[in-house]
Design a protein around this motif. Structure first.
Motif, PDB file in Angstrom:
ATOM      1  N   ALA A 141       0.425  -1.556  -0.186  1.00  0.00           N
ATOM      2  CA  ALA A 141      -0.041  -0.270   0.072  1.00  0.00           C
ATOM      3  C   ALA A 141       0.726   1.244  -0.335  1.00  0.00           C
ATOM      4  O   ALA A 141       1.892   1.298   0.927  1.00  0.00           O
ATOM      5  CB  ALA A 141      -1.380  -0.093   1.471  1.00  0.00           C
ATOM      6  N   PRO A 142      -0.076   2.270  -1.170  1.00  0.00           N
ATOM      7  CA  PRO A 142       1.596   3.320  -0.809  1.00  0.00           C
ATOM      8  C   PRO A 142       1.411   4.038   0.670  1.00  0.00           C
ATOM      9  O   PRO A 142       0.122   4.428   0.943  1.00  0.00           O
ATOM     10  CB  PRO A 142       1.294   4.196  -2.295  1.00  0.00           C
ATOM     11  N   VAL A 143       2.441   4.965   0.753  1.00  0.00           N
ATOM     12  CA  VAL A 143       1.543   5.578   2.124  1.00  0.00           C
ATOM     13  C   VAL A 143       1.562   7.527   1.623  1.00  0.00           C
ATOM     14  O   VAL A 143       3.346   7.657   0.572  1.00  0.00           O
ATOM     15  CB  VAL A 143       3.053   5.984   2.913  1.00  0.00           C
ATOM     16  N   ARG A 144       0.631   7.710   1.597  1.00  0.00           N
ATOM     17  CA  ARG A 144       0.605   9.559   1.486  1.00  0.00           C
ATOM     18  C   ARG A 144       1.080  10.262   2.320  1.00  0.00           C
ATOM     19  O   ARG A 144       2.343  11.118   1.832  1.00  0.00           O
ATOM     20  CB  ARG A 144      -0.471   9.543   0.893  1.00  0.00           C
ATOM     21  N   SER A 145       1.700  10.192   3.004  1.00  0.00           N
ATOM     22  CA  SER A 145       2.751  10.978   4.403  1.00  0.00           C
ATOM     23  C   SER A 145       3.790  10.369   5.138  1.00  0.00           C
ATOM     24  O   SER A 145       3.049   8.999   5.455  1.00  0.00           O
ATOM     25  CB  SER A 145       1.659  12.433   4.574  1.00  0.00           C
ATOM     26  N   GLY A 146       4.576  10.317   5.465  1.00  0.00           N
ATOM     27  CA  GLY A 146       5.306  10.265   6.452  1.00  0.00           C
ATOM     28  C   GLY A 146       6.382   9.462   6.239  1.00  0.00           C
ATOM     29  O   GLY A 146       7.168   9.074   4.508  1.00  0.00           O
ATOM     30  N   ARG A 147       7.233   8.177   6.457  1.00  0.00           N
ATOM     31  CA  ARG A 147       8.037   7.353   6.028  1.00  0.00           C
ATOM     32  C   ARG A 147       7.760   5.884   6.766  1.00  0.00           C
ATOM     33  O   ARG A 147       7.073   5.333   7.948  1.00  0.00           O
ATOM     34  CB  ARG A 147       8.975   7.506   6.900  1.00  0.00           C
ATOM     35  N   VAL A 148       8.625   5.302   5.677  1.00  0.00           N
ATOM     36  CA  VAL A 148       8.256   3.551   6.319  1.00  0.00           C
ATOM     37  C   VAL A 148       9.750   2.960   5.999  1.00  0.00           C
ATOM     38  O   VAL A 148      10.207   3.239   4.513  1.00  0.00           O
ATOM     39  CB  VAL A 148       7.533   3.280   5.640  1.00  0.00           C
ATOM     40  N   ALA A 149      10.105   3.279   6.480  1.00  0.00           N
ATOM     41  CA  ALA A 149      11.894   3.168   6.547  1.00  0.00           C
ATOM     42  C   ALA A 149      12.600   1.184   6.894  1.00  0.00           C
ATOM     43  O   ALA A 149      11.884   1.505   8.024  1.00  0.00           O
ATOM     44  CB  ALA A 149      12.621   4.201   7.161  1.00  0.00           C
ATOM     45  N   TRP A 150      13.370   0.828   6.009  1.00  0.00           N
ATOM     46  CA  TRP A 150      13.761  -0.489   6.747  1.00  0.00           C
ATOM     47  C   TRP A 150      15.025  -0.164   6.624  1.00  0.00           C
ATOM     48  O   TRP A 150      15.895  -0.331   4.921  1.00  0.00           O
ATOM     49  CB  TRP A 150      13.438  -1.636   5.052  1.00  0.00           C
ATOM     50  N   GLY A 151      15.900  -0.400   7.517  1.00  0.00           N
ATOM     51  CA  GLY A 151      17.374   0.543   7.781  1.00  0.00           C
ATOM     52  C   GLY A 151      17.426   1.876   6.718  1.00  0.00           C
ATOM     53  O   GLY A 151      16.994   2.731   7.185  1.00  0.00           O
ATOM     54  N   LYS A 152      18.083   2.500   5.382  1.00  0.00           N
ATOM     55  CA  LYS A 152      18.170   2.914   5.021  1.00  0.00           C
ATOM     56  C   LYS A 152      17.283   3.478   3.763  1.00  0.00           C
ATOM     57  O   LYS A 152      17.137   4.610   2.738  1.00  0.00           O
ATOM     58  CB  LYS A 152      19.285   3.344   4.193  1.00  0.00           C
ATOM     59  N   THR A 153      16.238   2.578   3.616  1.00  0.00           N
ATOM     60  CA  THR A 153      15.349   2.333   2.098  1.00  0.00           C
ATOM     61  C   THR A 153      15.002   2.854   2.943  1.00  0.00           C
ATOM     62  O   THR A 153      13.463   2.471   4.027  1.00  0.00           O
ATOM     63  CB  THR A 153      15.377   0.727   1.648  1.00  0.00           C
ATOM     64  N   ASP A 154      13.545   3.925   2.744  1.00  0.00           N
ATOM     65  CA  ASP A 154      12.399   4.233   2.616  1.00  0.00           C
ATOM     66  C   ASP A 154      11.301   4.336   2.429  1.00  0.00           C
ATOM     67  O   ASP A 154      11.241   5.222   0.717  1.00  0.00           O
ATOM     68  CB  ASP A 154      12.196   6.000   2.681  1.00  0.00           C
ATOM     69  N   LEU A 155      10.290   3.564   1.971  1.00  0.00           N
ATOM     70  CA  LEU A 155       9.664   2.396   0.807  1.00  0.00           C
ATOM     71  C   LEU A 155       8.415   3.791   1.001  1.00  0.00           C
ATOM     72  O   LEU A 155       7.951   3.728  -0.650  1.00  0.00           O
ATOM     73  CB  LEU A 155       8.844   1.772   1.034  1.00  0.00           C
ATOM     74  N   ALA A 156       8.672   5.147   1.466  1.00  0.00           N
ATOM     75  CA  ALA A 156       7.439   5.676   1.142  1.00  0.00           C
ATOM     76  C   ALA A 156       8.196   6.758  -0.187  1.00  0.00           C
ATOM     77  O   ALA A 156       7.474   7.418  -0.380  1.00  0.00           O
ATOM     78  CB  ALA A 156       6.871   6.998   2.329  1.00  0.00           C
ATOM     79  N   ARG A 157       9.315   6.535  -0.493  1.00  0.00           N
ATOM     80  CA  ARG A 157       9.840   7.394  -1.476  1.00  0.00           C
ATOM     81  C   ARG A 157      10.269   7.159  -2.329  1.00  0.00           C
ATOM     82  O   ARG A 157      10.720   7.259  -3.048  1.00  0.00           O
ATOM     83  CB  ARG A 157      11.262   7.738  -0.751  1.00  0.00           C
ATOM     84  N   LEU A 158      10.045   5.813  -2.610  1.00  0.00           N
ATOM     85  CA  LEU A 158       9.942   4.982  -3.443  1.00  0.00           C
ATOM     86  C   LEU A 158       8.954   4.172  -4.515  1.00  0.00           C
ATOM     87  O   LEU A 158       7.690   4.662  -3.708  1.00  0.00           O
ATOM     88  CB  LEU A 158      10.220   3.379  -3.602  1.00  0.00           C
ATOM     89  N   GLY A 159       8.670   4.261  -5.691  1.00  0.00           N
ATOM     90  CA  GLY A 159       7.505   4.186  -6.937  1.00  0.00           C
ATOM     91  C   GLY A 159       7.593   3.274  -6.877  1.00  0.00           C
ATOM     92  O   GLY A 159       8.303   2.161  -6.205  1.00  0.00           O
ATOM     93  N   ALA A 160       6.163   2.177  -7.733  1.00  0.00           N
ATOM     94  CA  ALA A 160       6.023   0.768  -7.336  1.00  0.00           C
ATOM     95  C   ALA A 160       6.872   0.227  -7.860  1.00  0.00           C
ATOM     96  O   ALA A 160       6.763  -1.127  -7.076  1.00  0.00           O
ATOM     97  CB  ALA A 160       4.843   1.105  -8.203  1.00  0.00           C
ATOM     98  N   PRO A 161       7.425   0.197  -8.766  1.00  0.00           N
ATOM     99  CA  PRO A 161       8.284  -0.395  -9.370  1.00  0.00           C
ATOM    100  C   PRO A 161       9.840  -1.450  -8.155  1.00  0.00           C
ATOM    101  O   PRO A 161       9.675  -2.089  -7.879  1.00  0.00           O
ATOM    102  CB  PRO A 161       8.925  -0.118 -10.505  1.00  0.00           C
ATOM    103  N   ALA A 162      10.055   0.319  -8.011  1.00  0.00           N
ATOM    104  CA  ALA A 162      10.722  -0.175  -6.596  1.00  0.00           C
ATOM    105  C   ALA A 162      11.225  -0.779  -5.776  1.00  0.00           C
ATOM    106  O   ALA A 162      11.443  -1.735  -4.905  1.00  0.00           O
ATOM    107  CB  ALA A 162      11.317   0.861  -6.758  1.00  0.00           C
ATOM    108  N   ARG A 163       9.632  -0.515  -4.979  1.00  0.00           N
ATOM    109  CA  ARG A 163       9.128  -1.225  -3.439  1.00  0.00           C
ATOM    110  C   ARG A 163       8.498  -2.787  -4.282  1.00  0.00           C
ATOM    111  O   ARG A 163       9.343  -3.717  -3.091  1.00  0.00           O
ATOM    112  CB  ARG A 163       7.396  -0.291  -3.237  1.00  0.00           C
ATOM    113  N   ARG A 164       8.624  -3.151  -4.945  1.00  0.00           N
ATOM    114  CA  ARG A 164       8.499  -4.539  -5.503  1.00  0.00           C
ATOM    115  C   ARG A 164       9.598  -5.314  -5.698  1.00  0.00           C
ATOM    116  O   ARG A 164       9.647  -6.015  -5.310  1.00  0.00           O
ATOM    117  CB  ARG A 164       7.567  -4.645  -7.026  1.00  0.00           C
ATOM    118  N   ALA A 165      10.237  -4.624  -6.282  1.00  0.00           N
ATOM    119  CA  ALA A 165      11.641  -5.198  -6.218  1.00  0.00           C
ATOM    120  C   ALA A 165      12.683  -5.455  -4.198  1.00  0.00           C
ATOM    121  O   ALA A 165      13.297  -6.494  -4.344  1.00  0.00           O
ATOM    122  CB  ALA A 165      13.377  -4.371  -7.333  1.00  0.00           C
ATOM    123  N   PHE A 166      11.843  -4.093  -4.555  1.00  0.00           N
ATOM    124  CA  PHE A 166      12.239  -4.330  -2.577  1.00  0.00           C
ATOM    125  C   PHE A 166      11.932  -5.550  -1.528  1.00  0.00           C
ATOM    126  O   PHE A 166      12.053  -5.997  -0.928  1.00  0.00           O
ATOM    127  CB  PHE A 166      12.206  -2.895  -1.883  1.00  0.00           C
TER     128      PHE A 166
END
Length: 206
Positions: free
Chosen positions: A37-62
């Protein structure tokens, strides 16, 4: 469902259970943590990777490379055997990594007590066996975390207790975030988060 979580930090290697009434936001939270689910505001960080800043393809790859997902309804291919299901990620993994992934899938089946059943089709397996195959599939990519949505909900008590013990044993090497009301999982959790209306209303530590 809109989530309202001003701050939540989870320790690596922790077994965390999310619980709450139907519609409380548990699955929505899990989907946000997984980048489904995309995040409209805030952060979802796994280590140094913030999923909220990634597009759908990059989130799928992560998600494919770093996270393991376990679903209540297994989501296995009944025409495949246990090892083929557990090593399914090899189908889209670069050729140089496929043998290692299959070996990791076989090790996971062994850890979960299914090595002797690795060539049995999942269509003829019990619910408990099928769910353990699903856990082995989640482990095959050696993820940093496993996210599971009601993994024991469809199992009888014996199989639910066994799977809860298997999942708890995986904590330490990797983080586990599990949506569940099962006392077998809650009793083994290092942390239990109770949700209501998309908010954490109770945060208890073991």
């Amino acid at each position: 469902m809109i989530l309202d979580m001003p701050a939540l930090e989870l320790r690596a290697g922790e077994l965390v259970v999310l619980r709450g009434a139907s519609g409380a936001g548990k699955t929505t939270a899990l989907n946000a943590f997984a980048g489904i689910a995309p995040v409209r505001s805030g952060r979802v960080a796994w280590g140094k990777t913030d999923l909220a800043r990634l597009g759908a393809p990059a989130r799928r790859a992560f998600r494919r490379e770093r996270l393991g997902l376990v679903f209540q309804d297994y989501r296995l291919f009944d025409e495949l055997d246990a090892l083929e299901n557990a090593s399914l990620a090899a189908s889209w993994t670069p050729a140089r990594r496929r043998a290692a992934l299959r070996a990791q899938a076989e090790r996971a089946l062994n850890v979960l007590g299914l090595v002797s059943a690795r060539r049995r089709r999942t269509a003829v397996m019990s619910g408990g066996e099928r769910q353990r195959v699903a856990v082995a599939r989640a482990l095959a990519t050696d993820p940093v975390a496993i996210l599971a949505d009601e993994p024991t909900a469809t199992l009888d008590r014996t199989n639910a207790e066994a799977l809860a013990a298997d999942l708890a044993a995986l904590a330490g090497r990797r983080t586990l975030i599990v949506v569940s009301h099962d006392p077998a999982l809650i009793g083994r959790a290092g942390r239990v988060l109770t949700l209501a209306d998309g908010r954490i209303v109770e945060d208890s530590h073991a």
